[in-house]
Design a protein around this motif. Structure first.
Motif, short mmCIF file in Angstrom:
data_model
loop_
_atom_site.label_atom_id
_atom_site.label_comp_id
_atom_site.label_asym_id
_atom_site.label_seq_id
_atom_site.Cartn_x
_atom_site.Cartn_y
_atom_site.Cartn_z
N LEU A 282 0.84 -1.19 0.00
CA LEU A 282 0.00 0.00 0.00
C LEU A 282 0.88 1.24 0.00
N VAL A 283 0.36 2.34 -0.55
CA VAL A 283 1.10 3.60 -0.60
C VAL A 283 0.31 4.65 0.18
N PHE A 284 1.04 5.50 0.91
CA PHE A 284 0.42 6.52 1.74
C PHE A 284 1.13 7.84 1.53
N GLN A 285 0.42 8.92 1.80
CA GLN A 285 1.07 10.24 1.88
C GLN A 285 0.72 10.83 3.23
N ASP A 286 1.75 11.15 3.99
CA ASP A 286 1.58 11.69 5.33
C ASP A 286 2.24 13.06 5.41
N ALA A 287 1.60 13.95 6.10
CA ALA A 287 2.17 15.28 6.27
C ALA A 287 3.47 15.20 7.07
N LEU A 288 4.48 15.93 6.62
CA LEU A 288 5.74 15.98 7.36
C LEU A 288 5.56 16.63 8.72
N ASP A 289 4.65 17.57 8.81
CA ASP A 289 4.33 18.23 10.08
C ASP A 289 2.84 18.10 10.31
N PRO A 290 2.40 17.02 11.01
CA PRO A 290 0.96 16.82 11.20
C PRO A 290 0.27 17.97 11.91
N ALA A 291 1.03 18.75 12.69
CA ALA A 291 0.41 19.84 13.43
C ALA A 291 0.19 21.08 12.57
N ALA A 292 0.81 21.10 11.37
CA ALA A 292 0.65 22.28 10.51
C ALA A 292 -0.78 22.38 10.00
N PRO A 293 -1.35 23.58 9.93
CA PRO A 293 -2.73 23.72 9.45
C PRO A 293 -2.82 23.44 7.96
N GLU A 294 -4.01 23.02 7.53
CA GLU A 294 -4.24 22.81 6.10
C GLU A 294 -4.15 24.15 5.38
N PRO A 295 -3.54 24.20 4.19
CA PRO A 295 -3.45 25.47 3.46
C PRO A 295 -4.83 25.93 3.00
N ALA A 296 -5.00 27.23 2.99
CA ALA A 296 -6.25 27.80 2.50
C ALA A 296 -6.33 27.65 0.99
N GLU A 297 -7.55 27.67 0.44
CA GLU A 297 -7.75 27.46 -0.99
C GLU A 297 -7.07 28.54 -1.81
N ASP A 298 -6.96 29.77 -1.27
CA ASP A 298 -6.38 30.86 -2.05
C ASP A 298 -4.87 31.01 -1.83
N ASP A 299 -4.27 30.07 -1.05
CA ASP A 299 -2.82 30.11 -0.86
C ASP A 299 -2.11 29.76 -2.16
N GLU A 300 -0.92 30.29 -2.29
CA GLU A 300 -0.11 29.93 -3.45
C GLU A 300 0.30 28.47 -3.35
N GLU A 301 0.60 27.90 -4.53
CA GLU A 301 0.95 26.49 -4.59
C GLU A 301 2.14 26.15 -3.71
N GLY A 302 3.11 27.03 -3.63
CA GLY A 302 4.31 26.76 -2.86
C GLY A 302 4.06 26.73 -1.37
N ALA A 303 2.90 27.23 -0.91
CA ALA A 303 2.63 27.27 0.51
C ALA A 303 1.91 26.02 1.01
N GLU A 304 1.67 25.07 0.10
CA GLU A 304 0.93 23.88 0.50
C GLU A 304 1.76 23.02 1.44
N ARG A 305 1.06 22.24 2.26
CA ARG A 305 1.71 21.44 3.29
C ARG A 305 2.54 20.33 2.67
N PRO A 306 3.81 20.22 3.01
CA PRO A 306 4.65 19.15 2.43
C PRO A 306 4.27 17.80 3.02
N VAL A 307 4.42 16.77 2.21
CA VAL A 307 4.10 15.41 2.64
C VAL A 307 5.25 14.49 2.27
N ARG A 308 5.23 13.30 2.82
CA ARG A 308 6.17 12.26 2.42
C ARG A 308 5.38 11.06 1.93
N ILE A 309 5.93 10.36 0.96
CA ILE A 309 5.27 9.20 0.38
C ILE A 309 5.85 7.95 1.00
#
Length: 735
Positions: A282-309
């Motif tokens: 199985l494959v998963f994507q988990d946030a590198l910082d689970p405590a970080a808030p979800e990015p807002a819809e109007d945030d720039e692409e570069g501000a999205e929460r990083p994940v690891r596969i």
């Protein structure tokens, strides 16, 4: 071909035959421990045991589950539970078919990231669905003794199936003695499966890719190629299994791809994708910082929460999810009201120090963590006595029979002494309160000691088996070696802080307690040992290490300390090498219980360890052997090991590795640190090995500066797990 796995004890023993990794020794005492050397003059042999008369109770034994049968029954229940959960997953994947639904989207995202088409944050822009806070558990049903499939034939392939597999192995030049293991691993039609995909041989424990490659070349001839899709999938699954042996429940995608490249897989990315598409991982994507808030819809692409596969085997992934759901159920539910608040407070007021804190925490919460060393065991003991006084059906479970007997002795003046079991016995039903009609444990409070030894599958099964409103207390010493199975459940829970944590303030007493406590914080201190509690014995080489170890066990410690040989445990870093368990056990047998080894290398009176399942070690003594197998006495209970299982599951037990010894303590311990053990040493290993001694510790020391360096600089090897992320989705509870 040789199929014995390699490596040292850092990848813990998953089978009685164990991972090799031997260690020898060279010279000099370096910093730790004090004291005067134990007298070393020669002495008479201290024979251990002699011929023990076996009690023939076969008729009675047939009426109850044996240790191995109960273990197999519990494993079958776990497999059925996983199958039910798998069926509930959305978008099932048929073998050989393409992924659909969310799984297909996730795989496409993985490919997009690895090809460089999109950044990681961009492809996982969809917010994660909220986790269910308290899913109703799928509890295992009670397993009656007479249930179909629960018997001596469980998991044993039919003789005709073994013979057909044997012919395929012979055709490919593989050892024919693997036939039974292959037939058991591949199931019905194993011969056809093996012929269609020779790399399925990697499903057998101990077989390595290069050995499977040779087998495939012999069967397939010119059709065998390094880029064969079957090979890529088999090696991917094998690497994930090897990662599980090292404690990981998942691997990060880059690490898995790099390992595949090292194993000669030309298109490692395609191999991983094929394995996922065939539902073998199985494959998963988990946030590198689970405590970080979800990015807002109007945030720039570069501000999205990083994940690891991450990629992992289904059994461990589902176990972690099940465990997280079960823990949420405990933390979010109100414990059953047994006893008034005033009654609980009176019980707490009558206790001392940290024990009072533990009783108050257990009164109010469904899940509590308790940390401390050996002396702190009196605190969960006080909790059990208090809970039973309030009318709760209270039980404790330990990792090993030695731990069970030791903790039960703390409760000897109370009926609670009979309420202590092992975790394996509790899960299988061979010990403990049994289960109710819903499949839940018939109890109100469960205290699990040695909690660092819980792997994710065992922990999930324990948590799922608790009835609604029950209380769970997980206790243990966080500084010891982690579980033999995958996961770091106790450490992950401590880090998540989702429930109250009670840290004992009761230190282990005496010079041994002072020495071990210092090791726990990275300091190898010299301690005063007026009663020869700690002794350093320098050695120059492996031969001298073996000689001095035998001398200590058979002569010096019994004479100078008063601890007989049968109560002294030798601990060394690995099984192989010039001063590993194999060599030490041979030398100790020759001195303490010489004999021809008529029964598969064993004689009546031999000190042994029996491993009925991976990661479990039962110390015992050989009683006799007959047509039924090797008869042992393990912690006062008779055990019969079938003769075909003796070589795999029984070892001599005068010398153990630290992983085998964890959960037990002996009046005296002799820790052997040979010179080539440096790479195997770490702070948790030294802490665990030195902490097995109650009254006396001898260190046969040839590791020079590797010992203080390991204590000061080498912590536990990290393990990759998903449990912290899964627990992070829950609401933390202060305290």
């Amino acid at each position: 071909m040789s199929t014995e796995p390699e490596g040292t004890e850092e990848a813990p023993e998953q089978e009685a035959d164990g991972a090799g990794g031997g260690e020898a020794g060279t010279a000099e005492s370096a910093g730790g421990g004090a004291g005067n050397s134990v007298s070393e003059e020669p002495g008479a042999d201290a024979g251990e045991g002699g011929d023990a008369a076996g009690t023939d109770a076969e008729g009675a034994e047939k009426a109850r589950l044996s240790e191995a049968e109960a273990e197999l029954a519990a494993q079958r229940i776990e497999r059925e539970r996983i199958a039910r959960r798998k069926a509930e997953k959305q978008g099932p994947v048929a073998s050989g078919a393409k992924l659909s639904g969310k799984a297909a989207d996730l795989l496409a995202a993985v490919r997009a990231v690895e090809s460089g088409e999109k950044p990681v944050a961009a492809v996982f822009s969809e917010p994660e669905a909220p986790r269910r806070p308290a899913q109703e558990p799928v509890r295992p049903r009670p397993v009656p003794v007479e249930a179909p499939g629960v018997g001596g034939s469980v998991g044993v392939p039919a003789p005709e199936a073994v013979e057909t597999v044997r012919s395929v192995l012979a055709e490919g030049g593989a050892p024919e003695n693997l036939a039974a293991q292959v037939a058991a691993a591949l199931g019905e039609g194993a011969d056809d499966r093996l012929r269609a995909d020779p790399w399925q041989l990697l499903r057998v424990t101990g077989v390595r890719p290069e050995q499977a490659d040779g087998f495939a070349r012999a069967l397939l001839g010119a059709q065998c190629a390094p880029d064969d899709e079957r090979r890529g999938r088999a090696v991917t699954v094998w690497l994930l299994e090897q990662a599980a042996l090292a404690g990981h429940t998942v691997l990060e995608m880059p690490a898995l791809v790099a390992a595949l490249v090292q194993r000669g897989v030309p298109d490692a990315d395609a191999a991983v994708q094929s394995t996922i598409a065939e539902a073998e991982a199985l494959v998963f994507q988990d946030a590198l910082d689970p405590a970080a808030p979800e990015p807002a819809e109007d945030d720039e692409e570069g501000a999205e929460r990083p994940v690891r596969i991450l990629v992992g085997l289904e059994r461990y992934a589902l176990a972690e999810e099940s465990l997280a759901d079960g823990l949420a159920r405990l933390t979010n539910s109100v414990p059953k009201e047994d006893g008034s608040a005033e009654d609980w407070e009176r019980a707490a007021a009558s206790a001392e120090g940290s024990a009072a804190e533990l009783i108050r925490a257990a009164a109010a919460e469904g899940l509590v963590l308790h940390t401390g060393g050996e002396a702190s065991l009196t605190e969960p003991a006080a909790l059990l006595v208090a809970a039973r006084g309030l009318g709760l059906r209270s039980w404790a479970a330990t990792h090993s029979p030695l731990g069970r007997d030791r903790f039960g002795a703390l409760l000897a003046t109370d009926d609670s002494a009979r309420q202590v079991t092992t975790v394996a016995g509790l899960l299988s039903g061979a010990e403990g309160p049994g289960r109710d009609a819903d499949g839940a444990f018939d109890l109100d409070l469960l205290v699990v000691l040695d909690a660092p030894q819980l792997d994710v599958e065992t922990a999930a099964l324990l948590v799922e088996s608790l009835p609604d409103g029950a209380r769970l207390v997980l206790g243990g010493d966080p500084a010891v070696l982690w579980s033999a199975g995958p996961g770091r459940v106790f450490a992950d829970l401590l880090g998540a802080r989702i429930c109250p944590q009670v840290a004992s303030r009761k230190p282990d007493p005496g010079p041994l307690g002072e020495l071990v406590s210092g090791i726990g914080i990275g300091e190898l201190n010299q301690v005063e040992a007026p009663g020869k509690e700690v002794v350093i014995v320098p050695v120059r080489d492996a031969g001298e290490a073996v000689h001095r170890t035998v001398q200590l066990v058979a002569d010096s410690v019994p004479r100078a300390i008063g601890v007989p040989a049968e109560e002294t445990q030798v601990i060394t870093p690995g099984h192989g090498g010039a001063a590993g368990t194999r060599v030490l056990n041979a030398a100790l047998k020759e001195r303490l219980n010489p004999g021809p080894g008529r029964f598969g290398g064993f004689d009546p009176g031999d000190r042994v360890v029996h491993s009925p399942a991976p990661g479990r070690t039962l110390p015992g003594q050989v009683v006799k052997a007959d047509a039924d197998g090797l008869h042992l006495m393990c912690s006062g209970e008779p055990v019969v090991v079938p003769k075909e299982r003796v070589e795999q599951s029984v070892r001599h037990g005068w010398a153990l590795t630290a992983h085998q010894a964890v959960g037990g303590r002996w009046p005296a311990a002799v820790v052997v640190l040979p010179g080539d053990a440096a790479q195997a040493l770490s702070r948790p290993w030294v802490y665990t090995a030195f902490g097995r001694a109650e009254r006396h510790l001898s260190v046969v020391h040839g590791a020079e500066q590797a010992l203080p360096r390991a204590v000061a600089e080498i912590p536990a090897k990290p393990r990759t797990t998903r449990l912290p992320v899964l627990l992070g989705a829950q609401t933390p509870t202060p305290g």
